[in-house]
Design an enzyme around this catalytic site. Sequence first.
Site, short mmCIF file in Angstrom:
data_model
loop_
_atom_site.label_atom_id
_atom_site.label_comp_id
_atom_site.label_asym_id
_atom_site.label_seq_id
_atom_site.Cartn_x
_atom_site.Cartn_y
_atom_site.Cartn_z
CE1 TYR A 35 19.05 27.38 -46.71
CE2 TYR A 35 18.49 27.23 -49.05
CZ TYR A 35 18.53 26.67 -47.78
OH TYR A 35 18.05 25.40 -47.58
CB SER A 52 19.13 23.89 -51.10
OG SER A 52 18.06 24.52 -51.80
#
Length: 240
Positions: free
Chosen positions: A152, A138
């Site tokens: 995350y 990501s």
Amino acid sequence: MTRPVTVVTGGGRGIGAATCLRLAADGHDLVVGYRADRAAAEAVVAQATALGARAVAQQVDVVDEASVDALLDAAAPLGTLTGVVANAGAARAVGRLADAAFDDLRADLDVNLLGVVTTCRAAVRRLGRGGAIVAVSSVAARLGSPGTYVHYAAAKAGVEALVVGLAREVAADGIRVNAVAPGTIWTGFHQDPERPAKVAATVPMGRAGQPEEVAAAIAWLLGPDASYATGSVLEVTGGL
């Protein structure tokens, strides 16, 4: 000619589902890994079959070694395993780190980092020369995602470090390891379903991405045109 055989974790929805359909269209046979929604995975199998692929759905818990082994072994009836996409992810804890529940943090870190490590470990034990792994990271790994999910982001940074190190570790075995790092994509991943629209103004291209745009990058990294690419992180972010 022998068809590629690819396993995709998190293949029942979002980027995983789009990847399965892109690969089916490109001539791959597939194992569609899913965590809980069998109906969604079976729908992807049906669509892939309509595109000419052989495909099966297989339930998997990516933080359970035996479950991951069973997922990859489900490819055997389709032929020799040639590719693995480590796509499964989760974000239960959203908001400031100090406010997050510990159990949610642990669950997210397990899926987003340990799950990818476990999947890649099983993959390199089975792939032969010419095999390829693509992990889904990501842009959060680079931006940090303050106020949203810094844990995350940390897990995804770990994924990118894994890709670099593992690529060098198995290069002599003829196995390539790469990652894609999407920006904000229109999928059901977000707790706020309107988040992609809300962040569009911060994206240089002025919009959130589509899962098919990420799937195209994954398909390229798995394919022969990327034969000299390993240890790379391909960003698909709209310019972030």
